[in-house]
Design an enzyme around this catalytic site. Sequence first.
Site, PDB file in Angstrom:
ATOM      1  N   ARG A  13       0.855  -1.199   0.000  1.00 56.41           N
ATOM      2  CA  ARG A  13       0.000   0.000   0.000  1.00 56.41           C
ATOM      3  C   ARG A  13       0.899   1.261   0.000  1.00 56.41           C
ATOM      4  O   ARG A  13       1.164   1.836  -1.040  1.00 56.41           O
ATOM      5  CB  ARG A  13      -0.953  -0.042   1.211  1.00 56.41           C
ATOM      6  N   HIS A 208       3.302   4.591  12.858  1.00 56.21           N
ATOM      7  CA  HIS A 208       3.610   4.504  11.427  1.00 56.21           C
ATOM      8  C   HIS A 208       4.632   5.613  11.143  1.00 56.21           C
ATOM      9  O   HIS A 208       4.283   6.777  11.083  1.00 56.21           O
ATOM     10  CB  HIS A 208       2.302   4.725  10.650  1.00 56.21           C
ATOM     11  N   HIS A 210       7.866   7.362   8.994  1.00 60.27           N
ATOM     12  CA  HIS A 210       8.649   7.507   7.756  1.00 60.27           C
ATOM     13  C   HIS A 210      10.049   7.957   8.157  1.00 60.27           C
ATOM     14  O   HIS A 210      10.213   8.742   9.095  1.00 60.27           O
ATOM     15  CB  HIS A 210       7.972   8.497   6.812  1.00 60.27           C
ATOM     16  N   CYS A 241       3.494   9.522   0.908  1.00 59.42           N
ATOM     17  CA  CYS A 241       2.172  10.021   0.504  1.00 59.42           C
ATOM     18  C   CYS A 241       2.312  10.972  -0.682  1.00 59.42           C
ATOM     19  O   CYS A 241       3.010  11.980  -0.585  1.00 59.42           O
ATOM     20  CB  CYS A 241       1.510  10.747   1.681  1.00 59.42           C
ATOM     21  N   ASN A 250       8.834   4.753   4.140  1.00 61.46           N
ATOM     22  CA  ASN A 250       8.554   4.254   5.488  1.00 61.46           C
ATOM     23  C   ASN A 250       9.842   3.719   6.114  1.00 61.46           C
ATOM     24  O   ASN A 250      10.806   3.438   5.411  1.00 61.46           O
ATOM     25  CB  ASN A 250       7.564   3.077   5.426  1.00 61.46           C
TER      26      ASN A 250
END
Length: 311
Positions: A13, A208, A210, A241, A250
Amino acid sequence: MRERAHVREVGPRDGLQMVKTILPSARKLAWCRGALEAGIRDIEVTSFVPPKVVPQFTDAEEVARGAVAMQGLRPSVLVPNLKGAERGFALDVPQVNYVLSASEAHNLANVRRSTEESLEDFARIAAVRDQRPGVRIALGGGIATAFGCTIAGAVSEARVVEIAARLVEMGADEIIVADTVGYGDPGQVRRLMKAVVAAIGHVPVACHFHDTRGLGLANVTAALEAGVRAFDASLAGLGGCPFAPGATGNIDTEDTVFMLEQLGFDTGVDVEKLIDLRREVENWLPGERFSGAIARAGLPKTYRPRAKVSA
Ligand code: COA
Ligand code: ZN
């Protein structure tokens, strides 16, 4: 018994959102199968956004269907609105991860409405979920730009805590606090994650991160200190994004698993199998920038006996 730490692979994703190559569905599913064989049970497999917004996810239904059919896997999908959630519900995906941004400016750029409107949409999603017959689908509540925003700058920590509490009140089964653009530092992560965990402690909290400014794994250790035991990561450090200026990859899955295991946590994941999978994925995606230190340097001889994978 070692304490468990969970790593969710988000490469299929987040990792694929900005790459140039449109990966065929069969390869996306091979990625999921490879990660599962390495011991990863949680994979965010695709995104239910309009194909014109992110063409990479034109095949979202096919990928989700294939992942749902994979024995032993607990796939999740990302959704930006009710329509996306309904697509996930229709396929009985075990977990649907909703995303909104703590930064108004990023929410507007990403999903074209205010954060309040996104919160109202989440209430509708939870209501639809609750009325569905059959197996209960878990709802993840993702809070993007929780540590700062490349459009707006600073983001209020109190606002992040408030959003987390409201998502839980409305029916979120997990809160995912995201540093979308890599602005977080360990001090900030420790402080904010302590506050989030204290506010919604009974509900699982994931981070989450990055690695845009090189603090990704340092932020993982800070989140661990705050009580967080679940992390999103992307194979080969892909990700970013498309609607957040300056976003990059990430935290790298192999490095994250390595560090968690070295710290004494049981991830259930075999790093060497991940590295083999990474080599394959690299071949599928010519011209992309990959990161991660373990794939480059190899595991140290002092590495603890790796996880035994029984999948
Ligand atoms: N899946 C498929 N189609 C969708 C959809 C979804 N989740 N949401 C909306 N659509 C369709 C609508 O049905 C409508 O179709 P139509 O033109 O044929 O009638 C069209 O898309 C526009 O719908 P609208 O509700 O007006 O959406 P929008 O244009 O305001 O866009 C989002 C809003 C949320 C759909 C879009 O901004 C988005 O997908 N953002 C996510 C960005 C992203 O992936 N970021 C990275 C992850 S954090
Ligand atoms: Zn991300």
